[in-house]
Design a protein around this motif. Structure first.
Motif, short mmCIF file in Angstrom:
data_model
loop_
_atom_site.label_atom_id
_atom_site.label_comp_id
_atom_site.label_asym_id
_atom_site.label_seq_id
_atom_site.Cartn_x
_atom_site.Cartn_y
_atom_site.Cartn_z
N UNK A 344 0.83 -1.21 0.00
CA UNK A 344 0.00 0.00 0.00
C UNK A 344 0.86 1.26 0.00
N UNK A 345 1.85 1.31 0.90
CA UNK A 345 2.66 2.53 0.99
C UNK A 345 3.60 2.67 -0.20
N UNK A 346 4.02 1.56 -0.78
CA UNK A 346 4.87 1.63 -1.98
C UNK A 346 4.07 2.15 -3.17
N UNK A 347 2.85 1.66 -3.31
CA UNK A 347 1.99 2.16 -4.37
C UNK A 347 1.72 3.65 -4.17
N UNK A 348 1.49 4.05 -2.93
CA UNK A 348 1.20 5.46 -2.66
C UNK A 348 2.38 6.34 -3.03
N UNK A 349 3.59 5.93 -2.67
CA UNK A 349 4.76 6.75 -2.96
C UNK A 349 4.97 6.89 -4.47
N UNK A 350 4.84 5.79 -5.19
CA UNK A 350 5.18 5.80 -6.62
C UNK A 350 4.02 6.21 -7.52
#
Length: 496
Positions: A344-350
């Motif tokens: 979730x947080x990786x998708x949000x950052x990228x």
């Protein structure tokens, strides 16, 4: 005759091929570990993992001492000094052969190549695969290439498992009386890892308890961060305190067989082990992954944002998206993050902030207790759409609906965001209007992006790559492949 075992990311006495083979003939054995704080810092690894490493080295020293094997920890200022360090140490402590399990990062492979070239006239050197169930490079397509997509790799991996099974190396027999364990305390910045027990016994107990209970419900519970539904074994796998073959053996012992297909109990977790192996095989086959390069060469031209404020908000857990913020604050406080939250947080950052996966990869490595290059890089490039995946660019997680689905009651969010404790469950994932009306002095931030617009922009970034001519893409592939072949030509042959 005396053999020397060089421990690296394999801090165990059970199922350790190098240690087992070194002791197989009843020859006296010594052990070393070479610590380079500078390399640790250059690789951006976390203070909590360094503490975990220090404690595990002490546990390993005790385990080896009980077998009559002394462990010496040597320190160097720069990894380039390793060959000369070993030459000088061996001059004072003669041995006939050096045994080690292979490390897979490019820096480590170059170091090992230099060691072999420098020491080959002094003693025999034997290198083994103690890293994966199946040796890197042994699972290929019909044309002999490494798989670039997970599913066919997994099918081949399972076929190999059916055909040959797996091997466990027993704990070596004691070589006479026990010796005194070395007292070990690594230098450098450290953050307490006391919440994680150390030693092989602790790792095996955690594996056993998970297989006795968690493995049955893993497929149903693994995505819910408020539930203790994962194995939590990754910190031990990262340091090699436990091996993937030991994980297979534990599943087989619990179930009476190894699950080989979807729908079978235990297969979902086994599949996660295959993912781990996939990323490690990729790292060996494509050295550019160790060089901060995208797996897909054409994605090097993606125009990532340079929003420093957005990155800082993401790092500190102040994006205004509760599930993202709770996940990041958990990471910062504990050195650990649930796998669903990592996605979730990786998708949000990228995909929402349009920041480079490299920034996220580095930040994770600087905080995680289970940080290791292959899995961290593989996961971040998967999320960013630059990695080994069939059709990744349109995968954009909606942080709000992800929170609603996997933390429906908001239990995890309330645990890490005290400013949202009083927000009603039905508003916990979009708390801003409720906070404005009921706690006008609150300091929880508004969402820093509009997800719908951000999603469209992320897709447009990748669509723009399609406008490049096929020749440009093909040339990028050719040049990158040539560079990879050059790197590989400089490195060692596969381990035995």
């Amino acid at each position: 005759m005396r053999h020397l075992v060089w421990f690296r990311a394999d801090l165990r006495v059970a199922d350790n091929p190098a240690l087992y083979e070194a002791t197989a003939d009843g020859v006296k054995v010594s052990a070393i570990y070479i610590d380079c704080l500078k390399q640790w810092q250059q690789h951006g690894r976390s203070p909590i993992q360094r503490d975990f490493l220090s404690r595990h080295l002490q546990a390993l020293s005790t385990e080896l001492a009980a077998l009559g094997i002394p462990l010496t920890v040597l320190t160097i200022d720069d990894s380039s000094q390793t060959p000369e360090l070993l030459v000088n140490w061996l001059a004072d402590h003669p041995h006939d052969a050096l045994y080690a399990n292979r490390e897979i990062g490019l820096d480590e492979r170059r170091r090992d190549k230099a060691v072999q070239q420098r020491l080959k006239e002094l003693l025999e050197i034997r290198v083994f695969n103690g890293d994966c169930v199946f040796k890197h490079g042994s699972l290929t397509t019909q044309s002999g290439d490494m798989y670039k997509v997970f599913t066919p790799f997994a099918k081949t991996w399972l076929a190999q498992l059916r055909a040959t099974g797996y091997r466990l190396h027993p704990v070596p027999k004691a070589q006479g009386s026990a010796v005194t364990a070395t007292s070990i305390e690594l230098t450098g910045e450290r953050v307490s890892s006391a919440a994680w027990p150390v030693g092989e016994l602790a790792a095996r107990d955690r594996l056993r308890l998970f297989c006795e209970s968690g493995v049955y419900d893993y497929g149903d519970q693994r995505d819910y961060p408020a539930i203790n539904g994962t194995s939590s074994l990754s910190p031990y796998l990262a340091l090699g305190v436990i091996s993937p073959s030991q994980c297979l053996a534990a599943i087989e012992q619990q179930l009476g067989h190894l699950p080989m297909s979807r729908g079978e109990q235990g297969f979902v977790w086994l599949n996660e082990l295959i993912w781990r192996e996939f990323y490690r095989h990729l790292l060996v086959a494509f050295p550019r992954l160790s060089m901060n390069r995208a797996f897909k060469p054409d994605t090097e031209s993606l125009q990532w944002s340079q929003d420093k404020a957005g990155f800082e908000a993401w790092c500190s857990g102040h994006t205004g998206f509760p599930i993202v913020d709770a996940a990041m604050r958990c990471l910062n406080a504990t050195g650990w993050m649930h796998n669903r939250l990592r996605m979730i947080v990786a998708s949000f950052l990228t995909k929402d902030l349009h920041l480079s996966w490299r920034q996220g990869e580095d930040y994770f490595m600087s905080r995680l207790i289970d940080g290791e290059l292959a899995a961290n890089n593989g996961g971040w490039q998967w999320a960013a759409g630059t990695g080994a995946d069939a059709a990744p660019y349109f995968r954009v997680f909606n942080p709000t609906t992800q929170g609603e689905r996997f933390d429906a009651e908001g239990d995890f969010i309330r645990q890490w965001l005290p400013e949202l404790v009083e927000v009603p469950t039905k508003r916990i994932h979009t708390p801003h209007d409720w906070l404005d009306n009921n706690q006008p002095g609150h300091d929880y931030p508004k969402p820093i992006v509009d997800h719908k617009r951000a999603r469209l922009h992320a897709i447009a970034m990748f669509d723009a790559l399609k406008d490049q001519s096929d020749n440009i893409k093909n040339n990028a592939d050719v040049q990158t492949n040539k560079q990879s072949e050059l790197w590989l030509a400089q490195l060692d042959q596969e381990p035995v």
